[in-house]
Design an enzyme around this catalytic site. Structure first.
Site, PDB file in Angstrom:
ATOM      1  N   LEU A   2       0.029  -6.643   3.185  1.00 42.47           N
ATOM      2  CA  LEU A   2       1.082  -5.788   3.746  1.00 42.47           C
ATOM      3  C   LEU A   2       0.460  -4.459   4.155  1.00 42.47           C
ATOM      4  CD1 LEU A   2       3.978  -6.342   1.161  1.00 42.47           C
ATOM      5  CD2 LEU A   2       3.818  -7.285   3.468  1.00 42.47           C
ATOM      6  N   ASP A   3       0.850  -3.944   5.316  1.00 38.02           N
ATOM      7  CA  ASP A   3       0.398  -2.614   5.742  1.00 38.02           C
ATOM      8  C   ASP A   3       0.804  -1.574   4.701  1.00 38.02           C
ATOM      9  OD1 ASP A   3      -0.580  -3.735   8.027  1.00 38.02           O
ATOM     10  OD2 ASP A   3       1.031  -3.013   9.342  1.00 38.02           O
ATOM     11  N   PRO A   4       0.071  -0.458   4.631  1.00 36.89           N
ATOM     12  CA  PRO A   4       0.419   0.590   3.652  1.00 36.89           C
ATOM     13  C   PRO A   4       1.879   1.032   3.707  1.00 36.89           C
ATOM     14  CG  PRO A   4      -1.733   1.043   4.576  1.00 36.89           C
ATOM     15  CD  PRO A   4      -1.191  -0.143   5.329  1.00 36.89           C
ATOM     16  N   LYS A   5       2.469   1.115   4.905  1.00 32.78           N
ATOM     17  CA  LYS A   5       3.852   1.596   5.033  1.00 32.78           C
ATOM     18  C   LYS A   5       4.901   0.532   4.715  1.00 32.78           C
ATOM     19  CE  LYS A   5       2.900   5.176   8.489  1.00 32.78           C
ATOM     20  NZ  LYS A   5       3.191   5.655   9.858  1.00 32.78           N
ATOM     21  N   VAL A   6       4.469  -0.714   4.552  1.00 31.96           N
ATOM     22  CA  VAL A   6       5.396  -1.822   4.321  1.00 31.96           C
ATOM     23  C   VAL A   6       5.565  -2.041   2.815  1.00 31.96           C
ATOM     24  CG1 VAL A   6       5.848  -4.277   4.727  1.00 31.96           C
ATOM     25  CG2 VAL A   6       4.753  -2.882   6.502  1.00 31.96           C
TER      26      VAL A   6
END
Length: 286
Positions: free
Chosen positions: A47-51
């Site tokens: 998962l991307d950091p912002k997700v």
């Protein structure tokens, strides 16, 4: 199913973490390793950091299995922001066109090569609309980039769009309600280590067999277990019970008491039922 000790679960278990916004998936996996004071962890589906949301993390020997979760669909709830005002009926129509097989190029910041590839969108539905924002739910094949999907929908609408927010709500059979925070995990570990209270840590650490519960199963005879644990193929006389299986697909091999021996590949040739893909049982005498 055998009831394992907490120590055994730490060496062959899985935790479903509710990933917070900010850290990378690798960082979260490393924090799980450090919280539990174990040597090895591995996560499924970056998962991307912002997700935020569902991040399965395998513990110890379960890291051999965790990547098999790429076989199961992922579900997300997100916010897509259009760059201009839009007609609601048109956006519903366009989004419906993205169900089925689609082609994607991974975004610039991705862990894979930026080559055109085919992925499947099982469903995408609008949950709510507010101004230029669309709250949506999507169920997709593993490896589908939701950020790219939002961009492509924006292009199809001829007004542009981007992913504003995203949460993974499921990885296959692991749902949002199964997830625990890192703080939950730390508290449970301290309760166990300092007070001898196992309840909370057992609520969080699941047996590694849960990772592959979506696969068809074969129950094998006790007399065949040791050979299988050493990497031998499964022969027909060693089978006690068998689900319907298809040649070339994965199958999970279990002992009679429900302990996972290996994930194997179905061959169905001559007297051989399956050959090992990932052996996870430590060889021992039965």
């Amino acid at each position: 199913m055998l009831k394992r000790s907490v120590e055994d679960l730490l060496n062959f278990g899985v935790v479903i973490i509710d990933k917070p916004k900010g850290p990378t998936s690798h960082q979260v996996s490393a924090w799980v390793r450090d919280i539990l004071h174990i040597n090895k962890t591995g996560h499924a589906g970056t998962l991307d950091p912002k997700v935020t949301g569902v991040l399965p993390v395998g513990l110890g020997r379960a890291t051999k299995l965790i990547n098999l979760l790429h076989l199961v669909p992922k579900e997300y709830v997100g916010v897509m922001r259009f760059h201009k005002d839009f007609d609601e009926n048109k956006v519903r129509e366009i989004m419906k066109e993205f169900e089925g097989e689609i082609y994607q190029v991974p975004p610039l910041r991705s862990a894979v090569a930026r080559r055109l590839r085919k992925r499947k969108v099982y469903s995408i539905e609008i949950l709510d609309l507010l101004d230029r924002d669309v709250l949506f739910r999507a169920k997709v094949e593993s490896g589908t980039y939701i950020r790219t999907l939002c961009n492509d929908i924006g292009e199809a609408m001829c007004i542009g769009a981007h992913m504003e927010d995203l949460r993974r709500t499921a990885t296959g059979h692991f749902r949002e309600e199964d997830a625990h925070t890192l703080q939950d995990l730390l508290d449970a570990y301290i309760f166990w280590k300092e007070n001898g209270e196992e309840k909370y840590i057992r609520d969080i650490i699941r047996p590694a067999e849960d990772i592959v519960s979506f696969l068809p199963k074969i129950i094998v005879k006790d007399s065949a277990v040791n050979a299988l644990a050493h990497g031998a193929p499964l022969y027909k006389p060693g089978v006690t019970e068998m689900d319907n299986v298809e040649k070339g697909n994965y199958v999970a091999l279990y002992t009679s008491d429900g302990e996972l021996i290996s994930v194997s590949i179905v061959v169905l040739e001559d007297n051989i039922i399956a050959k090992p893909f990932r052996v996870v049982m430590e060889p021992k005498k039965f």
